[in-house]
Design a protein around this motif. Structure first.
Motif: not given
Ligand SMILES: Nc1ncnc2c1ncn2[C@@H]1O[C@H](COP(=O)(O)OP(=O)(O)O)[C@@H](O)[C@H]1O
Ligand SMILES: [Mg+2]
Lengths: 330, 295
Positions: B48-54, B224-227, B229-247
């Motif tokens: 599930e992806v929360q509305r209004g989050t990154i 707006m809700s934003v999903i 994909v990003e590889h730069d972890m600095d970027v990910v950690m800076t702006i995400s409200d929530w992180i989903v990890v796929l492997a």
């Protein structure tokens, strides 16, 4: 050899009715290929249904000529739907193969014995097109002679109608391509997945493009058939489509008036070359290996090919094409 | 930064485990599977992806992120499963329908429309255009005013993305990074409720990345809700409200940045994939620690 005479001959043909209906075929292809990226190799099929639509309606069904024209254009809509429905969702190459095959099937069907009662088979159709020529408002009774040009009153009427139609259709297509509708076609040409991702129904727009360009091609067929009040099944060979492509490329793909200019220039070059080759043959100047079995053989096409090659080398975007746009890869 | 968003605050009490329910999900994914031959590219049991989050979607190369995007947006067909946007089932919807319903994606391999101008690229994105109907297109008076309004909106977006001076250039004349920006700006022209960005920062001039991040956060702040994909972890950690990890196609972890950074399963997934070309960038062992500190 008289080069001037050959060029005059070429010029005469290039303003004539044949170049005018070629121009319409090329304008239709510009909609398909130039603006939408649809590789239609069967444009002659649309011309065919346009011409037979008129011929059969008038000669077999006894309908008025103007109804026949509408039937011809509607037949092109039908052909586009029939052709597009199964193929426009597939990859571009499937579509291309289907179009060329469909046009050939139509031609062979028209010539075949079974359809002779309707299409006249190999003899084609002759009908009464006087309703069209009665509309001719030109005041002079005899031939029109002006400089190198000399056309009968009827020929003058056909070429005027043909070129006027080509001009009007070019203007309409140009207006459409500047509109949001045309923007979608152009985006499909560039990348149809991008268009989909932005909410555009790509299949529907490809179909609309196919119908529009096909109907314009059928207009070419109508002008062709009205000019001689005949339908000759041998006209509709695949070469016609490739001439129309050559015209489009010479004039400028995706340009507004390129197809018209291209039809004029290509037909001028080809007909001049033909006249020149005939002169050479008459003067016994053509070596056998060039002329082959017939009097001039492929010589005019060799000459035309050379001219086209030079043109494409020095002006790859065509005469009216956009060089900057051409330099980008699609 | 992440803490300032009310939507992120709504996530505060959510248990950080794979497949967890969200208080107000805009997207719900149920049992979506896709395999290529023997390879299972995507196998998401529940998400599930929360509305209004990154929401950041991360994972090693080949984890199935792009494939999941393709499935959700109708560009690929799943072997099974269902998903819904705003409670509306999107099961077999065609890509253009998905976009019309408000879920718009960008592509990892940029799809700039080369022989259209930058402005035309933007205008294409606008929805409900009267001039997109054949007959109306022939009557400019019927759509000119709407086109003017769309042009104004497009120019404002181009300005935000530093592309306004390129307005009349062909998109094919832009640099790789500028094309990425254009594709993102163009997606926003659709006015989506959920925008899905596949590696939007890849190839973008680092000087621009900061302002781009600002844009993404402001999108969220506008509702707006934003999903992404990003590889730069600095970027990910800076702006995400929530992180989903796929492997390997599965959701192996999800949670707020500081939680995911320390998740042993995540670290194992990244360290286990040492052939990953972006391994240096993506390794959460080092970067997230600093990134987490920032957040
Ligand atoms: N069309 C396809 N055919 C076969 N295999 C594919 C296809 N698309 C993706 N894959 C495979 O599926 C896996 C997931 O790919 P992808 O979704 O692109 O990963 P990511 O975007 O996370 O890097 C990879 O192993 C990839 O090789
Ligand atoms: Mg990917």
């Amino acid at each position: 050899m008289n080069l001037m005479a050959a060029l005059e001959q070429g010029l005469r043909s290039a303003v004539g009715p044949t170049a005018a209906w070629y121009a319409l075929l090329a304008i239709g292809l510009n909609v398909h290929y130039g603006f939408t990226g649809l590789l239609n190799f069967g444009q002659v099929g649309f011309m065919l249904v346009g011409a037979y639509g008129v011929g059969i309606s008038v000669s077999i069904l006894g309908l008025p000529l103007w109804v026949g024209v509408i039937v011809g254009l509607l037949a092109a809509v039908g052909l586009a739907l029939l052709l597009g429905a199964p193929t426009l969702r597939l990859r571009a190459d499937y579509f291309a193969i289907t179009t060329i095959a469909a046009a050939e099937v139509l031609r062979l069907l028209a010539i075949s014995r079974v359809s002779t009662p309707v299409t006249g088979g190999p003899f084609g159709i002759q009908y009464n097109a006087s309703a069209f020529f009665e509309l001719n408002p030109l005041p002079f009774p005899g031939a029109l002679t002006w400089g190198p040009f000399s056309f009968t009153r009827n020929q003058t009427w056909v070429l005027l109608v043909g070129w006027t139609l080509a001009l009007l259709v070019s203007i309409m297509v140009a207006a459409l391509m500047r509109s949001p509708w045309g923007r979608i076609l152009r985006s499909i040409r560039e990348d149809e997945d991008a268009a989909r991702a932005l909410g555009k129904n790509v299949f529907s727009y490809k179909m609309q493009s196919l119908v529009l360009g096909g109907v314009i091609g059928a207009m070419g067929g109508v002008i062709y058939t009205l000019g001689g009040a005949t339908v000759n099944p041998n006209t509709f060979r695949p070469d016609i489509t490739f001439y129309a492509y050559a015209m489009l490329i010479v004039g400028g793909v995706a340009s507004r008036f390129g197809p018209m200019l291209g039809a004029f220039v290509f037909w001028f070059v080809l007909q001049s070359a033909q006249a020149l080759a005939r002169q050479a043959s008459a003067a016994d100047l053509l070596p056998d290996w060039l002329s082959g079995a017939s009097a001039v053989g492929g010589t005019p096409f060799v000459l035309t090919g050379l001219v086209l090659m030079l043109l494409v080398v020095y002006r790859p975007q065509g005469m009216f094409g956009n060089r900057r746009e051409m330099a980008l890869d699609g | 930064m992440a803490d300032t968003s009310p939507a992120a605050a709504a996530l505060a009490g959510v248990d950080p485990r794979p497949g967890v329910a969200k208080p107000d999900p805009i997207l719900r994914v149920e049992g979506v599977r896709r395999s290529f031959g023997g390879l299972t590219a995507v196998d998401v049991e529940h998400l599930e992806v929360q509305r209004g989050t990154i929401t950041a979607l991360i994972g090693p190369n080949g984890a199935g992120k792009t494939t999941l995007f393709n499935l959700l947006t109708g560009f690929d067909r799943p072997d099974g499963g269902s998903w819904s946007l705003d409670g509306r089932d999107l099961g077999r919807a065609a890509p253009h329908k998905v976009a019309q319903l408000g879920m718009v994606r960008t592509f990892q391999l940029t799809k700039a429309l080369s022989r259209l101008t930058v402005l035309d690229n933007m205008l294409l994105g606008a929805t409900g255009q009267r001039g997109e109907r054949f007959l109306t297109a022939l009557v400019p008076a019927a759509w000119r005013q709407q086109e003017r309004a769309h042009t104004e909106r497009a120019e404002a977006l181009l300005d935000r993305f530093n592309l306004l001076d390129k307005r009349d250039d062909y998109a094919g004349e832009l640099s790789g990074g500028q094309r990425k920006l254009l594709e993102m700006a163009r997606a926003l022209m659709v006015e989506p409720s959920l925008v899905m960005l596949d590696e939007p920062m890849a190839g973008v001039n680092p000087a621009l990345v900061q302002s781009l991040l600002g844009h993404v956060t402001s999108l969220r702040d506008e509702g707006m809700s934003v999903i992404f994909v990003e590889h730069d972890m600095d970027v990910v950690m800076t702006i995400s409200d929530w992180i989903v990890v796929l492997a390997e196609g599965r959701v192996i972890a999800e949670g707020p940045p500081e939680h995911v950074a320390e998740d042993p399963a995540v670290i194992a997934a990244y360290l286990g994939s040492d052939e990953d070309e972006d391994g240096g960038d993506a390794s959460p062992g080092s970067d997230p620690a600093t990134g987490g500190g920032d957040a």
